[in-house]
Write an enzyme that holds these catalytic residues in place. Sequence first.
Site, short mmCIF file in Angstrom:
data_model
loop_
_atom_site.label_atom_id
_atom_site.label_comp_id
_atom_site.label_asym_id
_atom_site.label_seq_id
_atom_site.Cartn_x
_atom_site.Cartn_y
_atom_site.Cartn_z
N LYS A 40 35.16 0.97 27.50
CA LYS A 40 35.48 2.30 26.94
C LYS A 40 34.66 3.37 27.65
CE LYS A 40 32.32 1.30 23.11
NZ LYS A 40 31.75 2.24 22.16
N ARG A 135 30.58 2.34 9.61
CA ARG A 135 31.34 3.25 10.48
C ARG A 135 32.81 3.05 10.14
NH1 ARG A 135 30.15 2.98 16.90
NH2 ARG A 135 30.99 0.88 16.65
N HIS A 164 30.39 -5.55 13.46
CA HIS A 164 29.51 -4.95 14.47
C HIS A 164 28.13 -4.73 13.88
CE1 HIS A 164 28.76 -2.89 18.21
NE2 HIS A 164 28.53 -1.73 17.66
N ARG A 220 31.33 -9.33 22.64
CA ARG A 220 31.79 -8.04 23.16
C ARG A 220 30.66 -7.46 24.02
NH1 ARG A 220 32.77 -7.73 17.67
NH2 ARG A 220 31.21 -6.08 17.49
N TYR A 266 17.70 30.93 38.30
CA TYR A 266 17.94 31.80 37.15
C TYR A 266 16.69 31.92 36.29
CZ TYR A 266 22.94 31.50 38.16
OH TYR A 266 24.17 31.58 38.77
N CYS A 312 21.07 24.77 37.93
CA CYS A 312 22.28 25.60 37.85
C CYS A 312 23.49 24.70 37.57
CB CYS A 312 22.49 26.34 39.16
SG CYS A 312 21.04 27.20 39.78
N MET A 313 24.67 25.32 37.56
CA MET A 313 25.88 24.55 37.27
C MET A 313 26.18 23.51 38.36
SD MET A 313 29.74 25.92 36.51
CE MET A 313 29.30 27.02 35.19
N ASP A 314 25.93 23.90 39.62
CA ASP A 314 26.36 23.04 40.73
C ASP A 314 25.23 22.65 41.68
OD1 ASP A 314 29.05 24.00 39.92
OD2 ASP A 314 28.28 25.84 40.82
N1 PMH Z 1 31.72 -3.65 19.99
C1 PMH Z 1 31.90 -2.44 19.44
C2 PMH Z 1 32.80 -2.31 18.26
C3 PMH Z 1 31.25 -1.33 20.00
O1 PMH Z 1 31.45 -0.12 19.46
C4 PMH Z 1 30.40 -1.51 21.13
C5 PMH Z 1 29.63 -0.40 21.74
C6 PMH Z 1 30.25 -2.81 21.65
C7 PMH Z 1 30.92 -3.86 21.06
C8 PMH Z 1 29.37 -3.09 22.84
O2 PMH Z 1 28.03 -2.85 22.54
P1 PMH Z 1 26.92 -2.92 23.66
O3 PMH Z 1 27.23 -1.86 24.64
O4 PMH Z 1 25.65 -2.65 22.93
O5 PMH Z 1 27.03 -4.27 24.24
N2 PMH Z 1 29.63 0.81 21.07
C9 PMH Z 1 28.75 1.79 21.28
C10 PMH Z 1 28.78 2.97 20.56
O6 PMH Z 1 29.68 3.23 19.65
N3 PMH Z 1 27.79 3.76 20.91
O7 PMH Z 1 27.10 3.13 21.84
C11 PMH Z 1 27.67 1.90 22.09
#
Ligand code: PMH
Length: 370
Positions: A40, A135, A164, A220, A266, A312-314
């Site tokens: 993600k 969550r 989780h 995961r 700046y 700065c921005m860039d």
């Molecule tokens: N599973 C779920 C549902 C997650 O949201 C995340 C990471 C992972 C697995 C993987 O976790 P890891 O990167 O610690 O291995 N989620 C997030 C989060 O919401 N903010 O930081 C990491």
Amino acid sequence: MAQTFFRDTWAEVDLSAIKHNINELNKFHHNSKKIYAVVKANGYGHGDIPVAKAAVEAGASVLAVATFDEALRLRRAFSTIPILVFGRIRPSDIQLAADHQIALTVYQSEWLEQAKQYTNDSVDLHVKIDTGMNRVGIRLEEEAYDVIKGIEASPFQLTGLYTHFATADEESVEYFNAQKDRFEAFYHRIKHLVSSEVEVHVGNSATSLRYKEDLYDAVRFGISMYGLYPSEAVAKNTSVNLQPAFTLYSHLAHVKQLEAGESISYGATYTAKGKEWIGTIPIGYGDGWIRKLEGFQVMIQGELQPIVGRICMDQMMVRLSQPFDVDSKVTLIGKSGGNVIQVEDVADYLETINYEIPCMINERVPRIHT
Ligand code: PMH
């Protein structure tokens, strides 16, 4: 390969490090766990598609993302690999999930009832149990019962069950153990409703690097697939050896000497105390290299060069230890002449976690995958 960008600032992502980290995790678990590659947020800022490709080549069996858009983007690149969305999608979009064979997370019977109105096709569903993260997820057994029964009475398939952890990266294991026990008890009581085909997954990176037991079927794997330890406590408590994948480079765009009393950028917040060599680097807050990094350092030929004046921005300026040539390579994250600036150094300076650093370097900075 044809050059596809013309900018002298870029992030380099080492895909062999991604594969190495997956191999190390597999070794640690004697290949007993499936790996869901968490890609993600554009692969935690590393580039989702190239990372996903490397992860699949290294044996990951599922790609996991937060949003439906991220999943659809991956599906265009990978026609068959299972993809799981962690977040809620609109029930009215479920036909698209069916069409593209994207697995979804469910934790509300109302969602299920609504989704059923929009398709007659099968969709793989993972039920999310909330054991203390608070969550998203099902908190009560009766709700789990309703959702699972609701899936049975739908064209959908229950293919996964997960939770989780909120504190798996901390030294103290109390809250973690409480969540783990809560899940175990929850699972025990609903197990008779769930076929043995259903994949159960609870572990994130921290959990999977620290524990071999109680991880059920799959892990995961997020931050540590990218070679970063979730925390110092995890780094200390694991034998898994990770290799960071992310580095950030630029080149000097300008070099000049200032006289004592002359100021920079700046607000003229920095004033040269004597004759000082100043270099200009083409990166700034428009790239996600935020203004709070003023005072942090970069490296040229292994020597540290402090960032002076407002970013700065860039562009930004550094005080040079010597009159380097224009076009000299600048290392913002990575190794240079036996020295190293780690993602963690940037995170510590900004008083944040390593996760945030590659994510904050935005899409204006091209990613080169090696
Ligand atoms: N599973 C779920 C549902 C997650 O949201 C995340 C990471 C992972 C697995 C993987 O976790 P890891 O990167 O610690 O291995 N989620 C997030 C989060 O919401 N903010 O930081 C990491």
